[in-house]
Write an enzyme that holds these catalytic residues in place. Structure first.
Site, mmCIF file in Angstrom:
data_model
loop_
_atom_site.group_PDB
_atom_site.id
_atom_site.type_symbol
_atom_site.label_atom_id
_atom_site.label_comp_id
_atom_site.label_asym_id
_atom_site.label_seq_id
_atom_site.Cartn_x
_atom_site.Cartn_y
_atom_site.Cartn_z
ATOM 1 N N ASN A 118 -28.469 14.654 -112.318
ATOM 2 C CA ASN A 118 -28.037 14.205 -113.642
ATOM 3 C C ASN A 118 -27.328 15.288 -114.455
ATOM 4 O O ASN A 118 -26.565 14.975 -115.364
ATOM 5 C CB ASN A 118 -29.269 13.684 -114.392
ATOM 6 C CG ASN A 118 -28.983 13.391 -115.837
ATOM 7 O OD1 ASN A 118 -28.370 12.380 -116.165
ATOM 8 N ND2 ASN A 118 -29.404 14.300 -116.723
ATOM 9 N N TYR B 233 -13.054 15.037 -115.918
ATOM 10 C CA TYR B 233 -14.393 14.416 -115.961
ATOM 11 C C TYR B 233 -14.414 13.120 -115.153
ATOM 12 O O TYR B 233 -15.297 12.901 -114.328
ATOM 13 C CB TYR B 233 -14.779 14.146 -117.416
ATOM 14 C CG TYR B 233 -16.138 13.510 -117.598
ATOM 15 C CD1 TYR B 233 -17.298 14.179 -117.215
ATOM 16 C CD2 TYR B 233 -16.267 12.240 -118.151
ATOM 17 C CE1 TYR B 233 -18.553 13.593 -117.387
ATOM 18 C CE2 TYR B 233 -17.508 11.652 -118.340
ATOM 19 C CZ TYR B 233 -18.650 12.333 -117.951
ATOM 20 O OH TYR B 233 -19.890 11.758 -118.113
ATOM 21 N N LYS C 143 -16.555 12.014 -111.723
ATOM 22 C CA LYS C 143 -17.492 10.881 -111.621
ATOM 23 C C LYS C 143 -17.062 9.891 -110.531
ATOM 24 O O LYS C 143 -17.902 9.256 -109.905
ATOM 25 C CB LYS C 143 -17.643 10.189 -112.984
ATOM 26 C CG LYS C 143 -18.343 11.075 -114.037
ATOM 27 C CD LYS C 143 -19.738 11.522 -113.586
ATOM 28 C CE LYS C 143 -20.483 12.300 -114.652
ATOM 29 N NZ LYS C 143 -21.829 12.728 -114.244
HETATM 30 P P1 NAD Z 1 -26.506 16.623 -122.331
HETATM 31 O O1 NAD Z 1 -25.387 17.561 -122.618
HETATM 32 O O2 NAD Z 1 -27.332 16.128 -123.460
HETATM 33 O O3 NAD Z 1 -27.475 17.259 -121.212
HETATM 34 C C1 NAD Z 1 -26.906 17.893 -120.090
HETATM 35 C C2 NAD Z 1 -27.993 18.523 -119.252
HETATM 36 O O4 NAD Z 1 -27.358 19.113 -118.103
HETATM 37 C C3 NAD Z 1 -28.768 19.625 -119.956
HETATM 38 O O5 NAD Z 1 -30.129 19.576 -119.593
HETATM 39 C C4 NAD Z 1 -28.124 20.904 -119.386
HETATM 40 O O6 NAD Z 1 -29.026 22.010 -119.336
HETATM 41 C C5 NAD Z 1 -27.750 20.465 -117.984
HETATM 42 N N1 NAD Z 1 -26.653 21.292 -117.465
HETATM 43 C C6 NAD Z 1 -25.377 21.374 -117.930
HETATM 44 N N2 NAD Z 1 -24.704 22.315 -117.241
HETATM 45 C C7 NAD Z 1 -25.554 22.831 -116.319
HETATM 46 C C8 NAD Z 1 -25.454 23.840 -115.330
HETATM 47 N N3 NAD Z 1 -24.332 24.551 -115.128
HETATM 48 N N4 NAD Z 1 -26.544 24.112 -114.572
HETATM 49 C C9 NAD Z 1 -27.700 23.418 -114.760
HETATM 50 N N5 NAD Z 1 -27.859 22.455 -115.676
HETATM 51 C C10 NAD Z 1 -26.795 22.170 -116.453
HETATM 52 O O7 NAD Z 1 -25.817 15.407 -121.536
HETATM 53 P P2 NAD Z 1 -26.189 13.855 -121.367
HETATM 54 O O8 NAD Z 1 -25.346 13.088 -122.316
HETATM 55 O O9 NAD Z 1 -27.662 13.632 -121.355
HETATM 56 O O10 NAD Z 1 -25.568 13.626 -119.916
HETATM 57 C C11 NAD Z 1 -26.339 13.625 -118.738
HETATM 58 C C12 NAD Z 1 -25.496 13.034 -117.625
HETATM 59 O O11 NAD Z 1 -25.072 11.721 -118.023
HETATM 60 C C13 NAD Z 1 -24.232 13.815 -117.306
HETATM 61 O O12 NAD Z 1 -24.016 13.820 -115.906
HETATM 62 C C14 NAD Z 1 -23.139 13.017 -117.997
HETATM 63 O O13 NAD Z 1 -21.885 13.187 -117.386
HETATM 64 C C15 NAD Z 1 -23.667 11.610 -117.836
HETATM 65 N N6 NAD Z 1 -23.132 10.636 -118.804
HETATM 66 C C16 NAD Z 1 -23.352 10.779 -120.147
HETATM 67 C C17 NAD Z 1 -22.829 9.839 -121.021
HETATM 68 C C18 NAD Z 1 -23.020 9.931 -122.529
HETATM 69 O O14 NAD Z 1 -22.414 9.140 -123.272
HETATM 70 N N7 NAD Z 1 -23.853 10.830 -123.033
HETATM 71 C C19 NAD Z 1 -22.091 8.750 -120.534
HETATM 72 C C20 NAD Z 1 -21.889 8.635 -119.162
HETATM 73 C C21 NAD Z 1 -22.422 9.590 -118.295
#
Ligand code: NAD
Length: 250
Positions: A93, A157, A161
């Site tokens: 994730n 991005y 995905k």
């Molecule tokens: P967030 O930024 O709140 O959390 C991201 C997490 O990833 C954090 O725990 C961070 O420590 C970890 N992370 C980032 N870079 C890292 C690295 N280099 N090494 C280890 N850990 C790392 O993000 P979120 O919104 O909770 O997103 C989580 C996932 O969901 C992602 O893959 C994102 O692409 C996907 N996503 C999010 C959304 C949205 O609208 N928020 C929509 C579609 C997909």
């Protein structure tokens, strides 16, 4: 649905979507490794969850890991095996996003995006499968609606995905022989720090307007799909991408 007796690694679970997944897994009886890019954030997240859910130390562990670094990923997996001797569930994730046009993107932007979102997922999966192939298990990758529909000014991005979807389907075919299932969840727009950093208020209102369920998701709205895919109830489901986007993409 319960996850009693199962061990899970949830990457990117110090906050946002991963944090909500980790909490639901813990409530459902799993042992969970809380992972984030900074160890101190993983410890803080773990302490918060322990207090909120009344969890003991033997059910949870914090791990700082850099998804760009193979050795760091290997150490994360080793720590989990040393503590719990097995891994039944892997949620890939952790991820980053960016809103940059093609012409504004540097080589470094492309490499950073793929290093974390794609190669981090591949490397973590490889290291976990070394153990998971003995027991079977469930791997769940976080994709995105832009991994299905593309996204303007999000080419790096979105392509990362689309790669996640390719990894999901290819590994579902390859790892079925070990009773390892590989699926993905494609969120729409979710209220997290990541989203706040990249989506303007104007974009947010437009996306809400386009969503049949007429709201943005909270991280906990996503977690049920991850619970289903991790549980034995989804034992014949592999290679799927479940959209949890309020109907935004269809
Ligand atoms: P967030 O930024 O709140 O959390 C991201 C997490 O990833 C954090 O725990 C961070 O420590 C970890 N992370 C980032 N870079 C890292 C690295 N280099 N090494 C280890 N850990 C790392 O993000 P979120 O919104 O909770 O997103 C989580 C996932 O969901 C992602 O893959 C994102 O692409 C996907 N996503 C999010 C959304 C949205 O609208 N928020 C929509 C579609 C997909």
């Amino acid at each position: 649905m319960n996850l009693e007796g199962k061990v899970a690694i949830v990457t990117g679970s110090t906050r946002g979507i991963g944090n909500a997944i980790a909490k639901l897994y813990l409530k459902s009886g799993a042992k969970v490794a809380i992972c984030g890019s900074k160890e101190e954030n993983a410890i803080t997240a773990m302490e918060k969850i322990k207090e909120e859910l009344k969890i003991e130390n033997d059910q949870i562990m914090p791990i700082g890991v850099n998804m760009k670094d193979t050795q760091s990923i290997q150490i994360m997996v080793k720590k989990v095996i040393e503590k719990w001797q097995r891994i039944d569930i892997l949620v890939n994730n952790a991820g980053i996003t960016s809103n940059k046009s093609l012409l504004d993107s540097t080589d470094e932007d492309f490499y950073e995006m793929f290093d974390i979102n794609v190669f981090g997922t591949l490397k973590t999966t490889r290291e976990v499968v070394k153990y998971m192939k003995e027991t079977g298990g469930s791997i769940i990758n976080t994709s995105s609606m832009v991994g299905i529909n593309g996204g303007k000014n999000q080419v790096a991005y979105a392509s990362s995905k689309f790669a996640i979807n390719g990894i999901t389907k290819s590994l579902a075919k390859e790892l079925g022989q070990y009773n390892i299932r590989v699926n993905a969840v494609a969120p729409g727009v979710v209220e997290t720090d990541m989203m706040k950093d990249t989506v303007t208020e104007e974009m947010k209102q437009m996306l809400i307007h386009m969503t049949p369920l007429a709201k943005m998701a909270e991280p906990k709205d996503l977690a049920g799909a991850y619970l289903y895919l991790a549980s034995n109830e989804s034992c014949f489901t592999t290679g799927t991408i479940i959209q949890v986007d309020g109907g935004l993409v269809m």
